[in-house]
Design a protein around this motif. Sequence first.
Motif, PDB file in Angstrom:
ATOM      1  N   SER A 198      32.385  -5.338 -38.790  1.00 10.78           N
ATOM      2  CA  SER A 198      32.577  -3.899 -38.973  1.00 10.78           C
ATOM      3  C   SER A 198      32.422  -3.508 -40.443  1.00 10.78           C
ATOM      4  O   SER A 198      32.963  -4.170 -41.326  1.00 10.78           O
ATOM      5  CB  SER A 198      33.959  -3.477 -38.467  1.00 10.78           C
ATOM      6  N   MET A 199      31.694  -2.441 -40.683  1.00 10.09           N
ATOM      7  CA  MET A 199      31.468  -1.936 -42.036  1.00 10.09           C
ATOM      8  C   MET A 199      32.737  -1.290 -42.578  1.00 10.09           C
ATOM      9  O   MET A 199      33.425  -0.552 -41.868  1.00 10.09           O
ATOM     10  CB  MET A 199      30.319  -0.923 -42.020  1.00 10.09           C
ATOM     11  N   GLU A 200      33.063  -1.548 -43.855  1.00 14.23           N
ATOM     12  CA  GLU A 200      34.236  -0.930 -44.456  1.00 14.23           C
ATOM     13  C   GLU A 200      34.074   0.584 -44.490  1.00 14.23           C
ATOM     14  O   GLU A 200      32.970   1.115 -44.550  1.00 14.23           O
ATOM     15  CB  GLU A 200      34.498  -1.483 -45.849  1.00 14.23           C
ATOM     16  N   ALA A 201      35.206   1.281 -44.454  1.00 14.82           N
ATOM     17  CA  ALA A 201      35.213   2.739 -44.281  1.00 14.82           C
ATOM     18  C   ALA A 201      34.430   3.469 -45.365  1.00 14.82           C
ATOM     19  O   ALA A 201      33.634   4.374 -45.070  1.00 14.82           O
ATOM     20  CB  ALA A 201      36.656   3.239 -44.244  1.00 14.82           C
ATOM     21  N   GLU A 202      34.626   3.092 -46.630  1.00 18.56           N
ATOM     22  CA  GLU A 202      33.989   3.832 -47.721  1.00 18.56           C
ATOM     23  C   GLU A 202      32.477   3.755 -47.620  1.00 18.56           C
ATOM     24  O   GLU A 202      31.762   4.750 -47.823  1.00 18.56           O
ATOM     25  CB  GLU A 202      34.470   3.296 -49.076  1.00 18.56           C
ATOM     26  N   MET A 203      31.957   2.581 -47.283  1.00 17.14           N
ATOM     27  CA  MET A 203      30.516   2.420 -47.181  1.00 17.14           C
ATOM     28  C   MET A 203      29.942   3.169 -45.976  1.00 17.14           C
ATOM     29  O   MET A 203      28.860   3.751 -46.055  1.00 17.14           O
ATOM     30  CB  MET A 203      30.144   0.933 -47.089  1.00 17.14           C
ATOM     31  N   SER A 204      30.659   3.158 -44.857  1.00 12.05           N
ATOM     32  CA  SER A 204      30.150   3.881 -43.695  1.00 12.05           C
ATOM     33  C   SER A 204      30.139   5.384 -43.953  1.00 12.05           C
ATOM     34  O   SER A 204      29.252   6.098 -43.471  1.00 12.05           O
ATOM     35  CB  SER A 204      30.976   3.544 -42.450  1.00 12.05           C
ATOM     36  N   LEU A 205      31.080   5.885 -44.748  1.00 17.13           N
ATOM     37  CA  LEU A 205      31.083   7.303 -45.113  1.00 17.13           C
ATOM     38  C   LEU A 205      29.927   7.629 -46.059  1.00 17.13           C
ATOM     39  O   LEU A 205      29.266   8.670 -45.920  1.00 17.13           O
ATOM     40  CB  LEU A 205      32.417   7.664 -45.771  1.00 17.13           C
ATOM     41  N   LEU A 206      29.675   6.744 -47.017  1.00 19.48           N
ATOM     42  CA  LEU A 206      28.548   6.955 -47.929  1.00 19.48           C
ATOM     43  C   LEU A 206      27.222   6.928 -47.166  1.00 19.48           C
ATOM     44  O   LEU A 206      26.319   7.725 -47.444  1.00 19.48           O
ATOM     45  CB  LEU A 206      28.546   5.883 -49.022  1.00 19.48           C
ATOM     46  N   MET A 207      27.112   6.028 -46.196  1.00 18.73           N
ATOM     47  CA  MET A 207      25.897   5.963 -45.387  1.00 18.73           C
ATOM     48  C   MET A 207      25.726   7.242 -44.561  1.00 18.73           C
ATOM     49  O   MET A 207      24.615   7.760 -44.416  1.00 18.73           O
ATOM     50  CB  MET A 207      25.932   4.736 -44.478  1.00 18.73           C
ATOM     51  N   ALA A 208      26.827   7.762 -44.032  1.00 12.76           N
ATOM     52  CA  ALA A 208      26.761   9.004 -43.263  1.00 12.76           C
ATOM     53  C   ALA A 208      26.272  10.156 -44.135  1.00 12.76           C
ATOM     54  O   ALA A 208      25.481  11.001 -43.690  1.00 12.76           O
ATOM     55  CB  ALA A 208      28.132   9.329 -42.667  1.00 12.76           C
ATOM     56  N   ASN A 209      26.724  10.193 -45.383  1.00 10.59           N
ATOM     57  CA  ASN A 209      26.252  11.241 -46.293  1.00 10.59           C
ATOM     58  C   ASN A 209      24.775  11.071 -46.620  1.00 10.59           C
ATOM     59  O   ASN A 209      24.033  12.050 -46.730  1.00 10.59           O
ATOM     60  CB  ASN A 209      27.091  11.243 -47.571  1.00 10.59           C
ATOM     61  N   GLN A 210      24.335   9.825 -46.783  1.00 10.09           N
ATOM     62  CA  GLN A 210      22.915   9.589 -47.046  1.00 10.09           C
ATOM     63  C   GLN A 210      22.042   9.990 -45.854  1.00 10.09           C
ATOM     64  O   GLN A 210      20.885  10.371 -46.024  1.00 10.09           O
ATOM     65  CB  GLN A 210      22.674   8.117 -47.382  1.00 10.09           C
ATOM     66  N   SER A 211      22.597   9.918 -44.666  1.00 13.89           N
ATOM     67  CA  SER A 211      21.832  10.280 -43.466  1.00 13.89           C
ATOM     68  C   SER A 211      21.813  11.787 -43.231  1.00 13.89           C
ATOM     69  O   SER A 211      21.170  12.249 -42.289  1.00 13.89           O
ATOM     70  CB  SER A 211      22.409   9.573 -42.234  1.00 13.89           C
ATOM     71  N   LEU A 212      22.551  12.546 -44.061  1.00 17.34           N
ATOM     72  CA  LEU A 212      22.653  14.010 -43.924  1.00 17.34           C
ATOM     73  C   LEU A 212      23.286  14.394 -42.589  1.00 17.34           C
ATOM     74  O   LEU A 212      22.918  15.393 -41.967  1.00 17.34           O
ATOM     75  CB  LEU A 212      21.287  14.694 -44.065  1.00 17.34           C
ATOM     76  N   THR A 226      30.066  -2.810 -33.545  1.00 18.26           N
ATOM     77  CA  THR A 226      31.353  -2.220 -33.156  1.00 18.26           C
ATOM     78  C   THR A 226      31.452  -0.742 -33.539  1.00 18.26           C
ATOM     79  O   THR A 226      32.524  -0.156 -33.454  1.00 18.26           O
ATOM     80  CB  THR A 226      32.517  -2.997 -33.793  1.00 18.26           C
ATOM     81  N   GLY A 227      30.357  -0.155 -34.007  1.00 20.02           N
ATOM     82  CA  GLY A 227      30.286   1.300 -34.121  1.00 20.02           C
ATOM     83  C   GLY A 227      30.772   1.943 -35.402  1.00 20.02           C
ATOM     84  O   GLY A 227      31.096   3.131 -35.404  1.00 20.02           O
ATOM     85  N   SER A 228      30.804   1.207 -36.503  1.00 16.62           N
ATOM     86  CA  SER A 228      31.334   1.792 -37.746  1.00 16.62           C
ATOM     87  C   SER A 228      30.611   3.066 -38.165  1.00 16.62           C
ATOM     88  O   SER A 228      31.233   4.022 -38.643  1.00 16.62           O
ATOM     89  CB  SER A 228      31.246   0.764 -38.883  1.00 16.62           C
ATOM     90  N   MET A 229      29.278   3.099 -38.009  1.00 21.98           N
ATOM     91  CA  MET A 229      28.527   4.289 -38.411  1.00 21.98           C
ATOM     92  C   MET A 229      28.653   5.420 -37.399  1.00 21.98           C
ATOM     93  O   MET A 229      28.427   6.587 -37.727  1.00 21.98           O
ATOM     94  CB  MET A 229      27.055   3.946 -38.620  1.00 21.98           C
ATOM     95  N   ALA A 230      29.016   5.088 -36.156  1.00 24.56           N
ATOM     96  CA  ALA A 230      29.160   6.120 -35.123  1.00 24.56           C
ATOM     97  C   ALA A 230      30.285   7.086 -35.479  1.00 24.56           C
ATOM     98  O   ALA A 230      30.145   8.306 -35.342  1.00 24.56           O
ATOM     99  CB  ALA A 230      29.433   5.469 -33.765  1.00 24.56           C
ATOM    100  N   TYR A 231      31.408   6.555 -35.946  1.00 24.19           N
ATOM    101  CA  TYR A 231      32.587   7.391 -36.173  1.00 24.19           C
ATOM    102  C   TYR A 231      32.390   8.356 -37.336  1.00 24.19           C
ATOM    103  O   TYR A 231      32.779   9.523 -37.255  1.00 24.19           O
ATOM    104  CB  TYR A 231      33.811   6.507 -36.411  1.00 24.19           C
ATOM    105  N   THR A 232      31.804   7.881 -38.419  1.00 24.03           N
ATOM    106  CA  THR A 232      31.676   8.742 -39.595  1.00 24.03           C
ATOM    107  C   THR A 232      30.596   9.812 -39.395  1.00 24.03           C
ATOM    108  O   THR A 232      30.791  10.966 -39.783  1.00 24.03           O
ATOM    109  CB  THR A 232      31.363   7.903 -40.844  1.00 24.03           C
TER     110      THR A 232
END
Length: 461
Positions: A198-212, A226-232
């Motif tokens: 599972s991706m750590e929270a801070e990185m998954s949030l940064l990735m979500a911002n990069q994805s617009l 396990t869906g870390s990027m799905a939630y953010t």
Amino acid sequence: MRDPYLFVFAQVHEDFRVPEILSIAELNGFTIAFSESPDPSRPFMVLELEDEQHARILARRCILIKAIYEYYGRGSTYEELHEANKGKRHLWSRYIKNTSFKFNVTAHNHTVPQWRQREVVESFSYMDFQGEIDMKNPDIILGCFEEYPSRSGTTREKHEGDGDFIQVWFGRLIEDGSARPLVKKFDVKKRLYYGNTSMEAEMSLLMANQSLASPGKLIYDPFVGTGSMAYTTAYFGAQFFGSDIDGRQMRGKEKQPGIIRAAAQYGVSSRILDLCTFDVTHDPWRCGELFDAIITDPPYGVRAGAKRLGRKKYRPDLPRSSPASIDDQPYIPPTKPYELAELAKDLVLLGRYLLKPGGRLVFFLPTVTDEYQEVDVHTMLCEGMEVIANSLQDFGSWGRRLVTVRKTTAETYPAPSFDAGISMASRAVDGVEEGTSHVPAHQDFRRKYFEGFRKTGESDK
């Protein structure tokens, strides 16, 4: 006309700051001007914006922003700062009468003693504010920041070096960063369902911002795990679709899929459109240009290796496999390793096919620190795809790069075949002479990792 603003960043993930604020600016339809080249090693940055509301938008969405101030000045001494501040009188003179205020005097890499905090505040007496001092709920907050060099690893007295700052900054608070608490909200340890990848929270949030990620966007993760990027991404309003070659990762052991349970914990389960089990190289897509973004952390062999359908070696002596065996047991198709360099190349091809024009592909790419070259990222690009951000999370001998690729073409391409075809080492790329081979640092990463990143010819001692 643009006005300068003082950005105060959290002192983490320095390489991710500029790509994040540029992405959120693009998402909201405004631009940012850099008056000088940004220095990622420092937590302060002066940027120019057309509207104060743009600063508020950034403070409410960017994970790495602690606060944004209306910029009044800076200097290597307080004399220089005061001269700069007097030149900005037109900005702060409207607060002189009938405005309650508060001064904050803080420092980076240092603690300013209270007696000198009072001295600093009194040195601004020429501003002649006539309103009340309100420490709890003031109309405005004025911030003064002293920046000191890093003294990590050294022993010193509590206030040793006080006053020996590199630079001092001053401004009026526009808004505190309100997105950083999301790091705790999405903490993996507090999640109902997670795994060792599972991706750590801070990185998954940064990735979500990069994805617009935003309402109305459709985002896909082809290695959802396990869906870390799905939630953010869903939290920011996007609709999410995920797939993985191993359905057990998505499902977990309970009746309700683990990803859906965790999504419900964050109140975003309705934005998880579906989760499917299939190999990304044998996908069911029958048309392209479906998604606004593809966001993923592909497995690279440290905790879990990438797999694709197929046998490691062809065995002509074995009987041909059949989906329905004689004893009617579930058919488990064979898989073989998916080399990281080939996976990265195929991911870009998949992105070109599935993304809408202007869509983004956001993914992590591990690299060997001593071997990495800028051209490595370009070895996996194809026509119509352009790298717009490349940020390093450094782990010492190796690191992982968050690569953001934009689809720059409106041309329609056929579905990728995912054949190995031309080897990565022999692909022609910009910056490499024709006829020469270039092996990117991420090729054979798993082997290099477990060999301790030893250089060729280096033996164990």
